[in-house]
Motif scaffolding. Structure first.
Motif, short mmCIF file in Angstrom:
data_model
loop_
_atom_site.label_atom_id
_atom_site.label_comp_id
_atom_site.label_asym_id
_atom_site.label_seq_id
_atom_site.Cartn_x
_atom_site.Cartn_y
_atom_site.Cartn_z
N ASP B 220 -14.08 -28.68 -4.58
CA ASP B 220 -13.99 -28.45 -6.12
C ASP B 220 -13.54 -29.51 -6.93
O ASP B 220 -14.01 -29.76 -8.16
CB ASP B 220 -12.55 -27.48 -6.20
N MET B 221 -12.86 -30.48 -6.18
CA MET B 221 -12.38 -31.98 -6.84
C MET B 221 -13.70 -32.74 -7.11
O MET B 221 -13.73 -33.35 -8.24
CB MET B 221 -11.47 -32.66 -5.91
N GLY B 226 -16.90 -34.68 -11.60
CA GLY B 226 -18.47 -34.72 -11.77
C GLY B 226 -18.62 -35.39 -13.22
O GLY B 226 -19.51 -36.26 -13.64
N LEU B 227 -18.11 -34.61 -14.11
CA LEU B 227 -18.50 -34.89 -15.68
C LEU B 227 -17.69 -36.17 -16.00
O LEU B 227 -18.35 -37.07 -16.63
CB LEU B 227 -17.77 -33.82 -16.47
N LEU B 231 -19.81 -39.54 -17.25
CA LEU B 231 -19.42 -40.21 -18.41
C LEU B 231 -19.28 -41.81 -18.34
O LEU B 231 -19.70 -42.63 -19.00
CB LEU B 231 -18.07 -39.72 -19.15
N ALA B 232 -18.46 -42.09 -17.28
CA ALA B 232 -18.24 -43.41 -16.76
C ALA B 232 -19.37 -44.04 -16.58
O ALA B 232 -19.69 -45.24 -17.27
CB ALA B 232 -17.45 -43.47 -15.54
#
Lengths: 228, 240
Positions: B220-221, B226-227, B231-232
């Motif tokens: 879950d983490m 993931g997003l 973005l990074a």
């Protein structure tokens, strides 16, 4: 704000109107159910066996047809995001659940009568005068129970792609008590294999309990199941 | 990001060692030390696995139901309960399969048939299929909260379903099979090993569920991060 009952009448009316105009159930599902009754005869290939198992085959065909009708009932809702629109508009899940279940029950009841007719014509089954009341009660309770379960799990399986295949896996184990109860009660009503009417009434109790349990369970749970 | 560590702790390692010792004893006793049954011969050895597996599966499904209820109850709502419910159901399905396979093999050699339409067997089979469906629903996707709510409702519906199935099946086939393990039929070392088996399987259950639910948390983490990571990465591409 509309009451749950008012919402469910509107939803049921809408579903039945959609069916009346599109004729999907009457033109596709009913012929499919009749075809199943013919296929059963091919597979079992014996008049005496068919007569013995006719009540079971009627309910088996009804359950498989129910799967198709439920998928149709929710395809109508999810195709244009209609279900989401209803939820966004603040329509309570309980109302949607009861409405869809009632519309489903109406369609299923007609289908089951046709299946019974098919059993009379194809399998040499006879109606017995003293069993009519039992048969009517069986149809009422079993149809309601199946419709509640169908709507509940249909709502869960509706939506994202690939979920259609999940519906039979989720629904059939739950609906199994209806298959057992309705078959035994119908056997008693028709006098199949020497069964008498008094054998059938306890099963009506089970069918009614099932319908009430899943009616209440569905009314409570449906809203959180269809929330996306 | 120190959360992405191993799923074991000192406690689970100790638990794992105790489980291995218990299972080792069960294997040695069940395969070597246990005498042949008077009637069933060597086949009775299947029961050392069959009974604890069935017990463990029922325990696991019970925990799934309780954890699902705890998730839906507003005061105790926590994703922890959802993960425990899911992990427990996975372990339960695995051991129910083991119980069904060992049970039918045993049935074939003692009753002469793999399956009888006994109410306990039939209810067990329905339980198995129901939780396979439950696991399929957990995999449907969507947010973690959606998964948790959907599957918790489904687990509670299973609690509604199982008594109805059991009731209707036992009514349909009123002939019950006699208790397969006669009370008092097991004596001394056999009875002791039987209990060792039950305890070892229970420890195994706790060990598996603890690891599995920690693994789910890590999954879950990763999903959640993931997003941020995407973005990074984009920023790094743009940055000179």
């Amino acid at each position: 704000m509309l009451s749950v009952w008012a919402i469910s009448r509107l939803v049921a009316g809408k579903d039945l109107r959609v069916e009346w105009r599109s004729r999907v159930v009457s033109n596709q599902v009913v012929p499919f159910a009749a075809l199943m009754m013919v296929m059963f005869a091919f597979a079992l290939d014996s008049d005496s066996v068919l007569k013995r198992v006719a009540p079971g085959l009627v309910w088996l065909a009804a359950m498989f047809s129910l799967l198709v009708i439920v998928q149709r009932a929710f395809a109508v809702e999810t195709a244009d995001g209609a279900l989401d629109a209803l939820r966004v508009a603040g329509v309570r899940g309980a109302g949607i659940f009861v409405g869809k279940a009632l519309a489903l029950a109406a369609q299923l009841a007609v289908l089951e009568l046709i299946l019974l007719g098919a059993a009379i014509v194809l399998y040499d089954t006879h109606l017995v005068g003293s069993g009519i009341a039992l048969l009517a009660c069986t149809y009422l309770t079993a149809t309601l129970g199946l419709s509640f379960v169908g709507t509940l799990y249909g709502g869960l399986a509706a939506g994202a792609k690939g979920r259609e295949t999940l519906l039979p896996l989720l629904m059939l184990p739950v609906a199994a008590p209806v298959l057992i109860g309705a078959t035994r009660a119908t056997e008693a009503a028709l006098g199949t294999a020497g069964a008498t009417t008094s054998d059938g009434w306890p099963w009506i109790g089970l069918l009614a309990l099932f319908a009430v349990a899943f009616g209440i369970g569905g009314t409570l749970a449906f809203g959180s199941l269809i929330d996306e | 990001m120190n959360h992405f560590g191993p799923t074991s702790t000192r406690f689970t390692r100790a638990l794992g060692v105790a489980t291995i010792l218990g299972l080792g004893w069960l294997a040695v006793f069940g395969l070597l030390l246990s005498p042949d049954d008077v009637v069933q011969g060597s086949y009775a050895r299947l029961l050392y696995i069959h009974v604890p597996s069935a017990w463990l599966a029922y325990l696991a499904f019970g925990v799934t139901g309780l954890a699902s209820g705890a998730y839906l109850w507003p005061r105790t709502r926590s994703m922890q309960w959802d993960r425990i419910a899911g992990a427990s159901a996975e372990v339960g399905v695995l051991f129910m399969a083991l119980a069904l396979v060992t049970g039918s093999l045993w049935g074939k050699v003692t009753w002469g048939t793999y399956w009888t339409w006994d109410s306990r067997l039939t209810t067990t089979a329905f339980l198995f299929v129901t939780y396979i469906g439950y696991l399929a629903v957990r995999d449907l996707g969507g947010s973690h909260e959606q998964r948790a709510r959907r599957s918790a409702v489904l687990a509670l519906l299973a609690v509604l379903e199982v008594p109805l199935v059991h009731f209707s099946v036992s009514w349909w086939r009123p002939l019950h099979q006699a208790e397969t393990i006669e009370r008092g039929g097991l004596k001394g070392l056999m009875l002791f090993s039987f209990f060792v088996g039950m305890i070892a399987f229970t420890l195994l259950y706790v060990w598996l569920v603890m690891h599995r639910q920690r693994l789910m948390m890590l999954n879950d983490m990763i999903d959640d991060s993931g997003l941020d990571r995407a973005l990074a990465e984009r920023r790094n591409e743009v940055a000179p």
